[in-house]
Design an enzyme around this catalytic site. Structure first.
Site, PDB file in Angstrom:
ATOM      1  N   TRP A 150       8.975  -4.761  20.123  1.00 47.68           N
ATOM      2  CA  TRP A 150      10.119  -5.442  20.719  1.00 47.68           C
ATOM      3  C   TRP A 150      11.421  -4.724  20.383  1.00 47.68           C
ATOM      4  O   TRP A 150      11.655  -4.349  19.236  1.00 47.68           O
ATOM      5  CB  TRP A 150      10.207  -6.888  20.199  1.00 47.68           C
ATOM      6  CG  TRP A 150       9.150  -7.778  20.780  1.00 47.68           C
ATOM      7  CD1 TRP A 150       8.045  -7.373  21.494  1.00 47.68           C
ATOM      8  CD2 TRP A 150       9.082  -9.192  20.697  1.00 47.68           C
ATOM      9  NE1 TRP A 150       7.298  -8.460  21.850  1.00 47.68           N
ATOM     10  CE2 TRP A 150       7.908  -9.599  21.374  1.00 47.68           C
ATOM     11  CE3 TRP A 150       9.902 -10.161  20.114  1.00 47.68           C
ATOM     12  CZ2 TRP A 150       7.541 -10.936  21.488  1.00 47.68           C
ATOM     13  CZ3 TRP A 150       9.527 -11.494  20.219  1.00 47.68           C
ATOM     14  CH2 TRP A 150       8.361 -11.871  20.906  1.00 47.68           C
ATOM     15  N   THR A 182      21.227 -27.774  32.180  1.00 44.95           N
ATOM     16  CA  THR A 182      21.218 -26.375  31.751  1.00 44.95           C
ATOM     17  C   THR A 182      21.526 -25.556  33.002  1.00 44.95           C
ATOM     18  O   THR A 182      21.269 -26.015  34.122  1.00 44.95           O
ATOM     19  CB  THR A 182      19.850 -25.968  31.188  1.00 44.95           C
ATOM     20  OG1 THR A 182      18.886 -26.121  32.231  1.00 44.95           O
ATOM     21  CG2 THR A 182      19.447 -26.835  30.022  1.00 44.95           C
ATOM     22  N   LYS A 199      10.168  -5.058  25.876  1.00 46.49           N
ATOM     23  CA  LYS A 199       8.867  -4.841  25.229  1.00 46.49           C
ATOM     24  C   LYS A 199       8.385  -3.427  25.539  1.00 46.49           C
ATOM     25  O   LYS A 199       7.855  -3.163  26.611  1.00 46.49           O
ATOM     26  CB  LYS A 199       7.859  -5.887  25.692  1.00 46.49           C
ATOM     27  CG  LYS A 199       8.266  -7.266  25.232  1.00 46.49           C
ATOM     28  CD  LYS A 199       7.363  -8.357  25.742  1.00 46.49           C
ATOM     29  CE  LYS A 199       7.964  -9.701  25.336  1.00 46.49           C
ATOM     30  NZ  LYS A 199       8.115 -10.626  26.425  1.00 46.49           N
ATOM     31  N   GLU A 221      20.865 -28.212  25.080  1.00 45.86           N
ATOM     32  CA  GLU A 221      19.878 -29.126  24.487  1.00 45.86           C
ATOM     33  C   GLU A 221      20.228 -29.545  23.067  1.00 45.86           C
ATOM     34  O   GLU A 221      19.611 -30.440  22.509  1.00 45.86           O
ATOM     35  CB  GLU A 221      18.495 -28.443  24.468  1.00 45.86           C
ATOM     36  CG  GLU A 221      17.856 -28.293  25.842  1.00 45.86           C
ATOM     37  CD  GLU A 221      18.230 -26.994  26.550  1.00 45.86           C
ATOM     38  OE1 GLU A 221      19.309 -26.436  26.229  1.00 45.86           O
ATOM     39  OE2 GLU A 221      17.458 -26.539  27.406  1.00 45.86           O
TER      40      GLU A 221
HETATM   41  P1  ADP Z   1      22.542 -21.486  29.690  1.00 43.80           P
HETATM   42  O1  ADP Z   1      22.991 -20.172  29.103  1.00 43.80           O
HETATM   43  O2  ADP Z   1      21.133 -21.470  30.166  1.00 43.80           O
HETATM   44  O3  ADP Z   1      23.543 -22.105  30.528  1.00 43.80           O
HETATM   45  P2  ADP Z   1      23.218 -22.811  27.299  1.00 43.80           P
HETATM   46  O4  ADP Z   1      24.664 -22.716  27.513  1.00 43.80           O
HETATM   47  O5  ADP Z   1      22.640 -24.045  26.800  1.00 43.80           O
HETATM   48  O6  ADP Z   1      22.445 -22.548  28.580  1.00 43.80           O
HETATM   49  O7  ADP Z   1      22.799 -21.544  26.473  1.00 43.80           O
HETATM   50  C1  ADP Z   1      22.017 -21.592  25.343  1.00 43.80           C
HETATM   51  C2  ADP Z   1      21.564 -20.211  24.997  1.00 43.80           C
HETATM   52  O8  ADP Z   1      22.668 -19.333  24.828  1.00 43.80           O
HETATM   53  C3  ADP Z   1      20.828 -20.124  23.699  1.00 43.80           C
HETATM   54  O9  ADP Z   1      19.500 -20.541  23.845  1.00 43.80           O
HETATM   55  C4  ADP Z   1      20.971 -18.654  23.358  1.00 43.80           C
HETATM   56  O10 ADP Z   1      20.032 -17.873  24.068  1.00 43.80           O
HETATM   57  C5  ADP Z   1      22.332 -18.323  23.881  1.00 43.80           C
HETATM   58  N1  ADP Z   1      23.315 -18.332  22.797  1.00 43.80           N
HETATM   59  C6  ADP Z   1      24.163 -19.323  22.446  1.00 43.80           C
HETATM   60  N2  ADP Z   1      24.940 -18.944  21.417  1.00 43.80           N
HETATM   61  C7  ADP Z   1      24.583 -17.686  21.096  1.00 43.80           C
HETATM   62  C8  ADP Z   1      25.002 -16.734  20.105  1.00 43.80           C
HETATM   63  N3  ADP Z   1      25.992 -16.976  19.262  1.00 43.80           N
HETATM   64  N4  ADP Z   1      24.359 -15.543  20.070  1.00 43.80           N
HETATM   65  C9  ADP Z   1      23.359 -15.248  20.919  1.00 43.80           C
HETATM   66  N5  ADP Z   1      22.934 -16.093  21.873  1.00 43.80           N
HETATM   67  C10 ADP Z   1      23.525 -17.292  21.955  1.00 43.80           C
END
Ligand code: ADP
Length: 548
Positions: free
Chosen positions: A450, A189, A445, A334
């Protein structure tokens, strides 16, 4: 009563089976790559499969054991694709490292994974030379290029040339069969909300994900398609497209390092791309370029946008001005990453255009293989009424069980079932459509209530003068947090803070309207192209809101 075994063939789900299938049944289908060298390279699935076998032979010659992690620091290109198959298909673990991370994080990740060999594009030679003294596990360095492009000398000991390594092998090697639960790939990640964590995929999870991904309720990729993954192969394996495209025999177009609007548009047109996938930021560049030059798409029909919320204004532009079908999707490292996609059901056909759009703007519904739940702060399930937000949980065959090197399970137990807490806040409606309201860390918040940063950003992005916008929490003595909008204006456009705030009237409750607007030239993005809100929060922590 004892159960009875079925009498069907036992064939493990293996990554090598994907490329073998493509070589046998779509051997002449092209894989086109924009190379770091700048040229367009043309290959086929038959050739990719043969060269992947040579990669596997080369790894054995370098002394790599089965199960060892082999790192890559590379753009989307044919050599990277050969590595995906050669490494995983031979029983080793393909660890795609995100080169956009901070150098310290890259070193941390490679050390944590204990990568044995590091393959890298020439773009990253200076970075690798700098990091090498810290990377004790790496015994071999392989520059992914031909002999003519190799540097005259380098600080790296045991530096190999990719094409020389392959040329030394005859490809006379058979793909081995092993348990489908064998580890195949590793992604960390991006660590935007903490230290990077390793997610170790298996052959089984990867193949099941690809099967789900090609279905019509997911990406709907088929042999008629020409697919261009803009999402980098180091970002959750380009969302699995390098596995899905060979599975269905779709032509694959890999854009290399040139991800600007002009280069992408040119490549999409010249290779007759029909399907693409990427984060919203990529589309910002593409839309700006296409509008400035009055361009259209002649073959592109569908795009999956995810990784961050796709602003409704962007979806409208792509659909109305450029004739694309936009499929909004949600997922995470994940979850391999596909979790949900916003496709309509038959019962929605009669809806008017605006109601249909409202559904398509959500993050969507699951495909088979993934299940969702939302819970309150005490892990009690919340109703699927489309308006109650809760912590989003997910489970499924391609969802992580635990992180690499950690025996601790991050899971939540719901009625005896293990669920993975996503860290996202979402609503789910009665039809199962999920809508992300925020990441729990990004929620604003205000006085115990929220406010969704995504809702505020979507409104700001609909203003004609706004190029990009981020809504973040700013400290407030009375309300604890209040929303602040940080905005990049479109080139040549002008809008004042007061005008922009008036634009929110009637679109959200008055207490949700941001308290202030700051105009900037550029917003920070993470290594995966998303708004880097943690950096923004730090930068504006002491911003004085009006009236405070
Ligand atoms: P990181 O951003 O930490 O590199 P990831 O690429 O795994 O990790 O990102 C996952 C996160 O991206 C999700 O938990 C969510 O918060 C956000 N995300 C992914 N797709 C969307 C979407 N279509 N709309 C809003 N948030 C999204």
């Amino acid at each position: 009563m004892p159960t009875v075994s079925g009498q069907m063939m036992q064939m493990p789900l293996s990554i090598s089976s994907l490329i073998r299938h493509a070589a046998r049944h779509a051997g002449d289908v092209e894989v086109v790559s924009r190379r770091v060298e700048g040229d367009l390279h043309r290959s086929t699935y038959a050739e990719v499969e043969r060269r992947s076998r040579q990669v596997a032979q080369a790894l054995a010659r370098l002394g790599c054991e089965l199960g060892e992690r082999i790192g890559t620091l590379a753009w989307n290109g044919h050599r990277h694709l050969e590595l995906f198959y050669g490494i995983s298909g031979s029983g080793r673990v393909c660890h795609t490292v995100n080169p956009r991370l901070h150098a310290d994080q890259i070193a941390w990740i490679i050390n944590h994974a204990q990568d044995r060999v590091l393959f890298f594009d020439s773009t990253f030679l200076p970075l690798v030379e700098k990091l090498a003294p810290q990377l004790a596990s790496v015994a071999h360095w392989v520059l992914m290029t031909a002999r003519a492009q190799m540097p005259a000398d380098s600080a790296l000991k045991n530096l190999h040339c990719y094409e020389d390594l392959l040329a030394a092998e005859d490809g006379q090697w058979a793909w081995p069969e092993f348990d489908e639960n064998t580890a195949s790939g590793l992604c960390y990640t991006s660590g935007t909300t903490g230290m990077p964590k390793g997610v170790l995929y298996s052959h089984r999870s990867t193949v099941l994900h690809a099967l789900g991904q090609v279905s019509v309720d997911a990406m709907g990729i088929g042999s008629r398609d020409v697919v261009l993954p803009v999402t980098p192969m180091f970002h959750v394996n380009a969302w699995g497209v390098p596995f899905a495209a060979p599975m269905v025999g779709a032509k694959l177009v890999l854009p290399g390092s040139r991800l600007d609007g002009a280069s992408l548009h040119e490549l999409m047109e010249s290779e007759r791309v029909t399907f693409t996938a990427g984060v919203p930021t990529v589309w910002l560049g593409l839309i700006t370029h296409m509008k400035a030059h009055r361009l259209q798409f002649s073959t592109l029909r569908r795009t999956v946008i995810g990784g961050a919320a796709c602003p409704p204004a962007m979806m409208r532009t792509l659909e109305d001005d450029f004739g694309l079908e936009v499929i909004h999707a949600w997922g995470m490292t994940e979850t391999s990453p596909l979790g949900t996609l916003a496709h309509l059901k038959a019962k929605h056909a009669a809806l008017d255009a605006e109601s249909r759009r409202a559904l398509q703007q959500k993050q969507g519904k699951v495909i088979y293989g993934v299940d969702l739940a939302i819970v309150d702060a005490d892990d009690r399930p919340l109703p699927w009424d489309g308006c109650t937000p809760g912590q989003l949980l997910v489970r499924g065959q391609w969802v992580v069980d635990h992180y690499l090197g950690s025996s601790e399970s991050p899971h939540i137990d719901l009625a005896g079932e293990r669920w993975f807490p996503t860290g996202d806040v979402a609503t789910i409606d009665a039809d199962g459509y999920m809508q992300i309201t925020d990441r729990s860390k990004d929620v604003i918040k205000s006085g115990g209530e929220w406010i969704s940063s995504i809702v505020l950003e979507n409104i700001a992005m609909a203003h004609p003068a706004v190029h990009e916008a981020a809504a973040i929490a700013c400290h407030h003595p009375k309300w604890d947090e209040r929303p602040l909008l940080v905005v990049v204006r479109k080139p040549g456009a002008d809008v004042s803070a007061a005008d922009l705030l008036r634009f929110f009237d009637g679109k959200v409750a008055s207490w949700q309207v941001p308290d202030d607007v700051v105009f900037v030239d550029e917003l920070p993005h993470t290594a995966t192209g998303k708004l880097f809100k943690m950096a923004l929060r730090q930068a504006y922590r002491d911003h004085r809101l009006p009236g405070v």
